[in-house]
Design a protein around this motif. Structure first.
Motif, mmCIF file in Angstrom:
data_model
loop_
_atom_site.group_PDB
_atom_site.id
_atom_site.type_symbol
_atom_site.label_atom_id
_atom_site.label_comp_id
_atom_site.label_asym_id
_atom_site.label_seq_id
_atom_site.Cartn_x
_atom_site.Cartn_y
_atom_site.Cartn_z
ATOM 1 N N LEU A 191 0.812 -1.217 0.000
ATOM 2 C CA LEU A 191 0.000 0.000 0.000
ATOM 3 C C LEU A 191 0.847 1.271 0.000
ATOM 4 O O LEU A 191 0.312 2.371 -0.114
ATOM 5 C CB LEU A 191 -0.920 0.024 1.223
ATOM 6 N N ARG A 225 -3.498 4.867 11.174
ATOM 7 C CA ARG A 225 -4.731 4.249 10.681
ATOM 8 C C ARG A 225 -5.266 3.164 11.616
ATOM 9 O O ARG A 225 -6.472 2.952 11.696
ATOM 10 C CB ARG A 225 -4.498 3.635 9.299
ATOM 11 N N ALA A 238 -7.941 -3.824 9.332
ATOM 12 C CA ALA A 238 -8.790 -2.717 8.882
ATOM 13 C C ALA A 238 -7.939 -1.598 8.296
ATOM 14 O O ALA A 238 -8.268 -1.036 7.255
ATOM 15 C CB ALA A 238 -9.647 -2.200 10.037
ATOM 16 N N GLY A 271 -6.793 -2.568 4.930
ATOM 17 C CA GLY A 271 -7.845 -2.827 3.955
ATOM 18 C C GLY A 271 -7.969 -4.296 3.567
ATOM 19 O O GLY A 271 -8.327 -4.606 2.438
ATOM 20 N N VAL A 272 -7.630 -5.186 4.499
ATOM 21 C CA VAL A 272 -7.736 -6.624 4.247
ATOM 22 C C VAL A 272 -8.473 -7.282 5.404
ATOM 23 O O VAL A 272 -8.648 -6.689 6.461
ATOM 24 C CB VAL A 272 -6.345 -7.290 4.080
ATOM 25 N N ARG A 273 -8.903 -8.504 5.190
ATOM 26 C CA ARG A 273 -9.520 -9.273 6.269
ATOM 27 C C ARG A 273 -8.418 -9.824 7.172
ATOM 28 O O ARG A 273 -7.309 -10.121 6.696
ATOM 29 C CB ARG A 273 -10.320 -10.440 5.698
#
Length: 100
Positions: free
Chosen positions: A34, A44, A72, A75-77
């Motif tokens: 990212l 974040r 979170a 941006g992934v599980r």
């Protein structure tokens, strides 16, 4: 209540280090993909930068809440981070499962 490192000896310490390293590498890979700095990931995820550094160096373990916060922020599980850690054959072998 957290377990003291004094309880862990010999092989248990090695297993813990392997598992922490595998999960740390999964977080590092996701963070770098990212283009995030450790400071930005910390912001974040609601963590301090030193907490992220300790996680990424394997100095600190991942609690369930921290794992969810990091996932979170990336941006992934959470399962994606665990799956990436499981891809590390040496870490996976610490489970003692036969070819699973």
């Amino acid at each position: 209540m957290p377990t003291s490192d004094d309880w862990y000896t010999g092989n248990k310490l090695e297993v813990r280090a392997l598992r922490r390293r595998a999960l740390a590498e999964a977080v590092i890979a996701a963070r770098t993909q990212l283009g995030l700095s450790q400071s930005e990931l910390a912001r974040r995820a609601g963590l301090s930068r030193s907490a992220v550094v300790k996680l990424e160096t394997g100095e600190s373990g991942f609690g369930v809440d921290r794992l969810w916060d990091l996932a979170a922020a990336l941006g992934v599980r959470p399962s994606a981070l665990l799956a990436a850690a499981e891809a590390d054959e040496e870490a996976l072998a610490t489970l003692g499962l036969d070819n699973q």
